[in-house]
Design an enzyme around this catalytic site. Sequence first.
Site, mmCIF file in Angstrom:
data_model
loop_
_atom_site.group_PDB
_atom_site.id
_atom_site.type_symbol
_atom_site.label_atom_id
_atom_site.label_comp_id
_atom_site.label_asym_id
_atom_site.label_seq_id
_atom_site.Cartn_x
_atom_site.Cartn_y
_atom_site.Cartn_z
ATOM 1 N N ASP A 80 1.117 -1.341 -0.047
ATOM 2 C CA ASP A 80 -0.046 -0.458 -0.360
ATOM 3 C C ASP A 80 0.758 1.182 -0.400
ATOM 4 O O ASP A 80 1.415 1.889 -1.333
ATOM 5 C CB ASP A 80 -0.758 -0.021 1.056
ATOM 6 C CG ASP A 80 -1.555 1.091 1.164
ATOM 7 O OD1 ASP A 80 -2.274 2.162 0.524
ATOM 8 O OD2 ASP A 80 -3.264 1.060 2.265
ATOM 9 N N VAL A 125 -9.368 -4.360 0.471
ATOM 10 C CA VAL A 125 -9.695 -5.750 0.635
ATOM 11 C C VAL A 125 -9.795 -6.848 1.756
ATOM 12 O O VAL A 125 -8.580 -5.834 2.663
ATOM 13 C CB VAL A 125 -9.011 -6.078 -0.523
ATOM 14 C CG1 VAL A 125 -9.197 -5.213 -1.899
ATOM 15 C CG2 VAL A 125 -7.742 -5.843 -0.289
HETATM 16 P P1 IMP Z 1 1.568 0.115 4.215
HETATM 17 O O1 IMP Z 1 3.138 -0.637 4.764
HETATM 18 O O2 IMP Z 1 1.201 0.775 3.360
HETATM 19 O O3 IMP Z 1 2.405 -0.456 2.345
HETATM 20 O O4 IMP Z 1 0.822 -1.169 4.187
HETATM 21 C C1 IMP Z 1 0.724 -2.826 4.102
HETATM 22 C C2 IMP Z 1 0.128 -3.398 5.124
HETATM 23 O O5 IMP Z 1 -1.286 -2.409 5.904
HETATM 24 C C3 IMP Z 1 -0.592 -4.831 5.095
HETATM 25 O O6 IMP Z 1 0.570 -5.362 5.218
HETATM 26 C C4 IMP Z 1 -1.624 -4.737 5.482
HETATM 27 O O7 IMP Z 1 -1.316 -5.481 6.934
HETATM 28 C C5 IMP Z 1 -2.073 -3.986 5.509
HETATM 29 N N1 IMP Z 1 -3.033 -3.247 4.862
HETATM 30 C C6 IMP Z 1 -3.469 -1.890 3.511
HETATM 31 N N2 IMP Z 1 -4.098 -2.255 3.008
HETATM 32 C C7 IMP Z 1 -4.959 -3.211 3.363
HETATM 33 C C8 IMP Z 1 -5.673 -3.451 2.502
HETATM 34 O O8 IMP Z 1 -6.803 -3.022 1.636
HETATM 35 N N3 IMP Z 1 -6.974 -4.134 3.548
HETATM 36 C C9 IMP Z 1 -6.636 -5.125 4.520
HETATM 37 N N4 IMP Z 1 -5.303 -4.878 5.088
HETATM 38 C C10 IMP Z 1 -4.451 -3.493 4.304
#
Ligand code: IMP
Length: 189
Positions: free
Chosen positions: A112, A162
Site C-alpha cells: 500500500d 480489501v
Molecule cells: P503499507 O505499509 O502501507 O504498504 O501497508 C501494508 C500493510 O497494511 C499490509 O501488510 C496490510 O497489513 C495492511 N493493509 C494495507 N491495505 C490493506 C487492505 O486493503 N486490507 C487489509 N489490510 C491492508
Amino acid sequence: MHADIEQILISRADLQRRVVSLAEEIQADYGPSGPEGAGEITLVPIMTGSLIFVADLIRHLPWRMQVHLISASSYGGKATVSSGEVRIEAREPAAAEALADRHVLLVDDVLDSGSTLRRLTDWVLQRGAASVRTCVLLRKQIPSAMAFPVHYVGFDIPDAFVVGYGLDYDGYYRNLPEVVTLKHEALCS
Ligand code: IMP
Ligand code: MG
C-alpha cells in the site's frame, strides 16, 4: 456468499493459479542458474496478513528452506488507512539472529504505502542477511505502491480496502477464501 461482501475481486481459482506461477518465478531466480543462485532461502512472512498466501506458496517451493515469522502492524483496529508508523516484532526469539548470511524473501499480503516493506527490508539487512527480496500477493495501483521496487507481485488491484485470503478488517474476514471488498456498512460497524 457472506452478507458483508460487496464484490469478489479475485476468485479462489485465480488465487491458486497465480500462486503456482509466482512460485515458478521465485524458483527461476533462486535456482542454481538464477541471479540469487543460492538454492537455500529463508522465508520471512509478515504476519498476520500473509498467513494463507505463504502457506499456499511454500508448498509450491519444494526445497530446503527455513521460515521465520515476523509481525508488523501499521493499521490499528478499525482503521482502513495506514498510520504510517510500523511496529516490528520477531515472533520467535531466535528469528532475528537466524537471518545472518541468509538469502531472505520477505512475504506480505498487500503493498500500500510501502512503509512496511521498506522498514522490514532495512531491519533484515541490519541483521546481516546476504540478500533480501520482497514478494506481495497484492499491489494497489497507487503511486506509493507502484514506485516501491518489489520483486514479485501476485496481482495489481484498484485502490480499495480489501479483505479475505488472510487480509483482515479489525481482525475479521481473514478466513474468506477470495479477495473481496466489503459493503460500506460492514466497514463502519
Ligand atoms: P503499507 O505499509 O502501507 O504498504 O501497508 C501494508 C500493510 O497494511 C499490509 O501488510 C496490510 O497489513 C495492511 N493493509 C494495507 N491495505 C490493506 C487492505 O486493503 N486490507 C487489509 N489490510 C491492508
Ligand atoms: Mg500486514
